[in-house]
Design an enzyme around this catalytic site. Structure first.
Site, PDB file in Angstrom:
ATOM      1  N   PHE A   1     -10.992  -7.194  14.481  1.00  0.00           N
ATOM      2  CA  PHE A   1      -9.961  -7.681  13.562  1.00  0.00           C
ATOM      3  C   PHE A   1      -9.635  -6.606  12.529  1.00  0.00           C
ATOM      4  O   PHE A   1     -10.515  -6.057  11.882  1.00  0.00           O
ATOM      5  CB  PHE A   1     -10.439  -8.962  12.871  1.00  0.00           C
ATOM      6  CG  PHE A   1      -9.433  -9.481  11.868  1.00  0.00           C
ATOM      7  CD1 PHE A   1      -8.188  -9.939  12.294  1.00  0.00           C
ATOM      8  CD2 PHE A   1      -9.728  -9.475  10.510  1.00  0.00           C
ATOM      9  CE1 PHE A   1      -7.258 -10.402  11.375  1.00  0.00           C
ATOM     10  CE2 PHE A   1      -8.788  -9.933   9.579  1.00  0.00           C
ATOM     11  CZ  PHE A   1      -7.555 -10.401  10.012  1.00  0.00           C
ATOM     12  N   GLN A   2      -8.367  -6.296  12.390  1.00  0.00           N
ATOM     13  CA  GLN A   2      -7.850  -5.278  11.472  1.00  0.00           C
ATOM     14  C   GLN A   2      -8.456  -3.903  11.725  1.00  0.00           C
ATOM     15  O   GLN A   2      -8.693  -3.132  10.794  1.00  0.00           O
ATOM     16  CB  GLN A   2      -8.040  -5.712  10.015  1.00  0.00           C
ATOM     17  CG  GLN A   2      -7.200  -6.950   9.696  1.00  0.00           C
ATOM     18  CD  GLN A   2      -7.074  -7.250   8.218  1.00  0.00           C
ATOM     19  OE1 GLN A   2      -7.985  -6.980   7.450  1.00  0.00           O
ATOM     20  NE2 GLN A   2      -5.947  -7.826   7.831  1.00  0.00           N
TER      21      GLN A   2
ATOM     22  N   GLU B   1       0.813  -1.222   0.000  1.00  0.00           N
ATOM     23  CA  GLU B   1       0.000   0.000   0.000  1.00  0.00           C
ATOM     24  C   GLU B   1       0.845   1.271   0.000  1.00  0.00           C
ATOM     25  O   GLU B   1       0.380   2.326  -0.438  1.00  0.00           O
ATOM     26  CB  GLU B   1      -0.966  -0.006   1.184  1.00  0.00           C
ATOM     27  CG  GLU B   1      -2.066  -1.074   1.095  1.00  0.00           C
ATOM     28  CD  GLU B   1      -1.637  -2.443   1.605  1.00  0.00           C
ATOM     29  OE1 GLU B   1      -0.437  -2.649   1.884  1.00  0.00           O
ATOM     30  OE2 GLU B   1      -2.515  -3.331   1.723  1.00  0.00           O
TER      31      GLU B   1
ATOM     32  N   MET C   1      24.433   8.057   0.734  1.00  0.00           N
ATOM     33  CA  MET C   1      24.408   9.360   1.390  1.00  0.00           C
ATOM     34  C   MET C   1      24.745   9.239   2.870  1.00  0.00           C
ATOM     35  O   MET C   1      25.418  10.104   3.441  1.00  0.00           O
ATOM     36  CB  MET C   1      23.028  10.024   1.210  1.00  0.00           C
ATOM     37  CG  MET C   1      22.974  11.428   1.745  1.00  0.00           C
ATOM     38  SD  MET C   1      24.224  12.498   1.002  1.00  0.00           S
ATOM     39  CE  MET C   1      23.322  13.208  -0.361  1.00  0.00           C
TER      40      MET C   1
HETATM   41  C1  LIG Z   1      12.742   5.286   4.391  1.00  0.00           C
HETATM   42  C2  LIG Z   1      14.073   5.899   4.675  1.00  0.00           C
HETATM   43  N1  LIG Z   1      14.922   5.291   5.519  1.00  0.00           N
HETATM   44  C3  LIG Z   1      16.135   5.841   5.779  1.00  0.00           C
HETATM   45  C4  LIG Z   1      16.498   7.014   5.188  1.00  0.00           C
HETATM   46  C5  LIG Z   1      17.860   7.636   5.507  1.00  0.00           C
HETATM   47  N2  LIG Z   1      18.670   7.701   4.283  1.00  0.00           N
HETATM   48  C6  LIG Z   1      18.805   8.823   3.551  1.00  0.00           C
HETATM   49  S1  LIG Z   1      19.753   8.614   2.200  1.00  0.00           S
HETATM   50  C7  LIG Z   1      20.058   7.015   2.608  1.00  0.00           C
HETATM   51  C8  LIG Z   1      20.935   6.158   1.749  1.00  0.00           C
HETATM   52  C9  LIG Z   1      20.358   5.902   0.410  1.00  0.00           C
HETATM   53  O1  LIG Z   1      21.102   4.884  -0.205  1.00  0.00           O
HETATM   54  P1  LIG Z   1      20.820   4.463  -1.684  1.00  0.00           P
HETATM   55  O2  LIG Z   1      19.374   4.254  -1.895  1.00  0.00           O
HETATM   56  O3  LIG Z   1      21.688   3.335  -2.055  1.00  0.00           O
HETATM   57  O4  LIG Z   1      21.197   5.784  -2.514  1.00  0.00           O
HETATM   58  P2  LIG Z   1      22.604   6.545  -2.603  1.00  0.00           P
HETATM   59  O5  LIG Z   1      22.686   7.525  -1.483  1.00  0.00           O
HETATM   60  O6  LIG Z   1      23.682   5.508  -2.526  1.00  0.00           O
HETATM   61  O7  LIG Z   1      22.553   7.240  -3.926  1.00  0.00           O
HETATM   62  C10 LIG Z   1      19.399   6.658   3.791  1.00  0.00           C
HETATM   63  C11 LIG Z   1      19.491   5.330   4.427  1.00  0.00           C
HETATM   64  C12 LIG Z   1      15.562   7.617   4.337  1.00  0.00           C
HETATM   65  N3  LIG Z   1      15.805   8.780   3.744  1.00  0.00           N
HETATM   66  N4  LIG Z   1      14.369   7.033   4.074  1.00  0.00           N
END
Ligand SMILES: Cc1ncc(C[n+]2csc(CCOP(=O)(O)OP(=O)(O)O)c2C)c(N)n1
Length: 581
Positions: free
Chosen positions: A124-125, A62, A485
């Protein structure tokens, strides 16, 4: 069953079940597609749906439905609709609703709820989804009687689109869907709200014009509001008339053509260095439909210390929220600017524009030549090559992370609604489902997903939705083997202690193959262009896994909370390497 079901409802009231009323209203609101996932509490609505001219796209989670509705809305400007069952179906929507809330996206989410007699019994739910989503919706409803449904749906669409757009949720008990009542579309029209009309204060307009006409170093900060209010043309007219350069927020990108000479590029944490410097040196900031997010301002204490500030914004709560302003004007940006424009004196700001040009010479961000081309594949190369191949005309939907910032830096958007990205919430997993929504909304557009290996895996099961619905999107997975990142932050601020950021991924080509989708992997720069062209030639979804440099860094960077001008710049040895090459 009456023969008029699924057609325009007759003028006189007719008996309908709540489930039928729901679809009658959605069809009347112009809805042709909904994104959803069924379950017990929403089954009456699903059953009735078959009698209406609605395309239902079955998602795999969803959250995907809400991001698809979001992508649909951002690409088209229309309201996107997602539908789910009670309990876990509804709670799975929360991330997508919060994403839409933060980025002012008009979506309507419909959830089934347990029967009204069971409410409060931990049936439920059963989840109190109006309670759960109260802080992340613009408004929400619990509808327990069929006769309340039409007014709720009509008002929900009105609220989602009016003023500052946002998500609205309608939770409908199972008995409200099943029971019948008279349906009268006209009688269900939203009542005029007792909210006072916005009257633009002429003293504020006069003050704003005085500041604009006397400023030496003014700068426009163009935000998402430029796109939402269809103000692109008047912003450009305004900037050209007064000779005022424009800096873009991430969500504003596309609102002013990147190729326009007055468009300086993106501001903020990963913005262009010259843009942030210009903000710090400006004597007037004109904030157009933006909200001074902390990623844009850096340290508020040292933000644009010499600038007077004029803020034009549809949401009064945003004015003065983060940054005190000299003049605040509440209203639709396009209306306000059309009002202001005749009073704007033609500008002569050569010295200021020349100065910013000199600042540009000092930066290494935008110039692809400054990227090391040492046989390794860099994400920026990939994005640059996608930009070139698509001539900047694709709708690009990004995920969140380093690739998102590189996209903003290296794909130059000339059209509004051509960059779709989760800015405010920064929701990983957004890109793939949002791209499905964008493609459904704009079937003739070339839609590209740019996602990291981390975020892509969060909503990867929506590949099945793509296969089942025969959706044609092009997918670039920027695989750097890390949660990039976060790894970058660990590199800069945690002494390279890479806690939980090295990332094992499946073989994405095999994954695509399992879904019957075309895919290839690329790890050398010379193979990038041909792979992109091959994907573009295909009339169906194609996935390219780009295996890029693992420890690459997004430059420049303003550390969180630091002064906007205190940017970490690309180390010069790298630049020298590139110049040598
Ligand atoms: C749902 C969610 N969980 C955690 C984060 C924290 N976060 C921001 S950027 C990132 C890394 C993203 O890695 P990737 O998708 O491999 O992209 P890259 O930065 O390597 O381009 C994380 C874990 C987030 N923004 N969203």
């Amino acid at each position: 069953m009456s023969s008029s079901i699924g057609q325009q409802p007759p003028a006189t009231p007719v008996k309908r079940t709540g489930a039928q009323i729901l679809w009658e209203c959605l069809v009347r609101e112009g809805v042709t597609t909904v994104f959803g996932y069924p379950g017990g509490a929403i089954l009456p609505a699903y059953d009735a749906m078959l009698d209406y001219p609605i395309r239902h796209i079955l998602v795999r989670h969803e959250q995907g439905a809400t991001h698809m509705a979001d992508g649909y809305a951002r690409a088209s400007g229309k309201v996107g609709v997602a539908i789910a069952t009670s309990g876990p179906g509804a709670t799975n929507m929360v991330t997508g609703i919060a994403t839409a809330m933060m980025d002012s996206v008009p979506i309507v989410c419909i959830t089934g709820q347990v029967g009204s007699k069971l409410i409060g019994s931990d049936g439920f739910q059963e989840t109190d989804i109006t309670g759960v989503t109260l802080p992340v919706t613009k408004h929400n409803y619990l509808v327990t009687r069929a006769q309340d449904l039409a007014p709720a749906v009509r008002e929900a669409f009105h609220i989602a689109q009016s003023g500052r757009p946002g998500p609205v949720l309608i939770d409908i008990t199972k008995d409200a869907q099943q029971s019948s009542c008279d349906f009268d579309w006209d009688a269900a029209a939203p009542k005029p709200h007792a909210r006072p009309e916005v009257v633009v204060n002429s003293a504020s307009v006069a003050k704003a014009l005085e500041l604009i006409n006397t400023a030496q170093r003014p700068l426009i900060l163009a935000g998402h509001g430029v796109i939402l209010s269809n103000a692109s043309k008047v912003v450009v007219d305004f900037a050209e008339r007064a000779e005022i350069p424009i800096a873009m927020t991430l969500l504003g990108i596309g609102g002013v053509p990147a190729s326009h000479p007055l468009n300086l590029g993106m501001m903020g944490m990963h913005g262009e260095a010259w843009v942030n410097t210009a903000i710090q040196e400006a004597d007037l900031l004109l904030a157009f439909g933006m909200r001074f997010d902390d990623r844009v301002t850096g340290n508020l204490k040292t933000y644009a210390p010499n600038a007077r500030k004029v803020h034009i914004e549809i949401d009064p709560a945003e004015i003065g929220k983060n940054v005190p302003v000299d003049v605040g004007i509440v209203g639709d940006l396009r209306d306000v600017l059309e009002n202001l424009l005749p009073g704007v004196a033609p500008g002569q700001r050569n010295a200021w524009l020349r100065h910013i040009d000199e600042l540009k010479g000092d930066s290494a961000v935008r110039d692809i030549q400054n990227l090391p081309d040492d046989g390794h594949l860099y994400a920026a190369h990939v994005i640059h090559d996608i930009w070139r191949a698509t001539e900047g005309k694709a709708v690009v939907v990004t995920d969140v992370g380093q690739h998102q910032m590189w996209e903003a830096q290296y794909y130059h958007h000339d059209q509004p609604r051509s960059l779709i990205t989760s800015g405010g919430l920064g929701t990983m997993g957004f890109a793939l489902p949002a791209a499905i929504g964008a493609k459904v909304a704009c079937p003739d557009a070339e839609v590209w997903v740019v996602a990291g290996d981390g975020g892509f895996q969060m909503t990867m099961p929506e590949l099945a939705t793509i296969a089942q619905e025969k959706i044609d999107v092009k997918v670039a997975i920027i695989n750097n083997g890390y949660l990039g990142m976060v790894r970058q932050w660990q590199e800069f601020f945690y002494e390279r202690r890479y806690a939980a950021t090295p990332l094992l991924s499946p073989d994405f080509v095999k994954i695509a193959d399992a879904y019957g989708l075309a895919a290839t992997a690329v790890s050398r720069r010379p193979d990038v262009g041909p792979a992109i062209e091959a994907a573009r030639r295909l009339k169906s979804t194609a996935i390219i896994e780009f295996r890029v440099e693992q420890e690459d860094t997004v430059y420049p960077m303003v550390p969180a909370g630091a002064d906007l001008h205190a940017m970490i710049r690309r180390p010069s040895p790298l630049v020298e390497t590139a110049e040598d090459a």
